[in-house]
Design a protein around this motif. Structure first.
Motif: not given
Length: 346
Positions: A122-123, A140-145, A195-196
């Motif tokens: 789960f990562s 990941l700054k500014g990214k859609r997660i 994504a997680l």
């Protein structure tokens, strides 16, 4: 194996007949067959239940297990508290803690899912086409997660990642996406960047060229408690002849699981059992996925459970006061380990 035949007296005064001549090689089977009802939906983290059933460990103690499903955990918890279900799996959420704090009595008794160092099931994953741009968590700054829930263990892992990266939630775009399959599709069409994600979708997405892993969740949450075995208070506290044997059988199943996936011992047989009981039916994928960590002694990361609760409390998502000393009860698991012996994890 435990040699000879003797009676072990517990603090509560009950006698436990232990002999290597019993079918289990340890505790005597129940004189009368008992049925144990398990709320389980085919999750991989239920491996200990499935393996113990198929390997005959429950039969050795004269226990018959029956699996039942609930539409959601909100329905499951009252049934568990009332003793209509004996055992269930649960994950940390604010609503879970709130239900117990408001009077639904459920016992947290053993591990049902944690991370394996460097190989988490789960990562975080990132789009395959972004791997040259996103090389570390700070990128990941500014990214859609995409994350599957708020004020739940998923959110906790997300927040731990941000802290590790030196970021805040204002630095990224949080996308709430409850379905992991939708995350895979959104990654494929470019509507999210990261994504997680969970297995087997992590492995399937890698094989399809949709995403790649970004480090591993153990980089920032090595002792995260993802899921727990829950017990009905009636089953755990009032039916100890049955519950002690149930836990011994469960832990034997978990140990077979560890032997299979950590050292390859009996792996083909265990994969056959997993394909029978879980949604992942492809044995070849089972050879590739990162598996759920299951402690062969049933031990949990209790301090991490407390950290998760503290985050929900800080977010204003808790109601009432959760009593950890009352709700987390590892005594049954510890007694079972005393009987079957400690499993040394290398």
């Amino acid at each position: 194996m435990i040699g000879g035949c003797f009676y072990q007296q517990s603090d509560e005064g009950e006698n436990v007949d232990v002999s290597e001549d019993h079918p289990s090689g340890d505790i005597a089977p129940l004189e009368k067959k008992a049925s144990v009802f398990i709320a389980e939906d085919g999750a991989a983290s239920g491996a200990g239940f499935y393996i113990a059933k198929e390997m005959g460990y429950f039969d050795d103690y004269n226990i018959d297990v029956e699996f039942t499903q609930f539409a959601n955990s909100d329905d499951m918890l009252p049934a568990l508290a009332a003793g209509e279900v004996d055992i269930a799996g649960g994950v940390s959420t604010s609503s879970f803690f709130n239900a117990i704090a408001q009077g639904i009595d459920v016992k947290i008794i053993a591990d049902k899912g944690h991370y394996i160092d460097g190989n988490s099931y789960f990562s975080f994953v990132i789009r395959e086409d972004l791997q040259n741009e996103i090389k570390d968590y700070t990128d990941l700054k500014g990214k859609r997660i995409a994350v599957s829930s708020r004020n739940a263990v998923d959110d906790y892992i997300f927040q731990e990642m941000l802290k590790h990266a030196g970021l805040t939630e204002e630095d990224v775009e949080f996308v709430l996406m409850s379905d992991f399959g939708n995350m895979l599709a959104a990654m494929g069409n470019g509507s999210i960047d990261a994504a997680l994600q969970i297995e087997p979708l992590i492995t399937q997405g890698i094989e399809q060229g949709i995403h790649v892993r970004l480090g591993d969740a153990t980089d920032f949450a090595p002792n995260a408690q993802i899921a727990m075995v829950l017990g009905s208070p009636k089953f755990v506290l009032e039916e100890e002849d049955v519950s002690l044997r149930f836990m011994a059988a469960y832990l034997k199943g978990v140990r077979d699981y560890n032997d299979a996936f950590m050292s390859g011992e009996g792996k083909a047989e265990i994969i056959d059992i997993m394909t029978k009981h879980t949604a992942l039916k492809d044995p070849e994928i089972w050879e590739k996925v990162s598996i759920t960590g299951l402690d062969p002694n049933g031990r949990m990361f209790i301090e991490d459970i407390k950290k998760q609760y503290e985050m929900y409390e800080m977010n204003g998502a808790t109601r009432g006061e959760f009593d950890f000393d009352k709700s987390i009860d590892t005594s049954l698991t510890e007694k079972a380990v005393d009987i079957i012996g400690d499993y040394e994890v290398e």
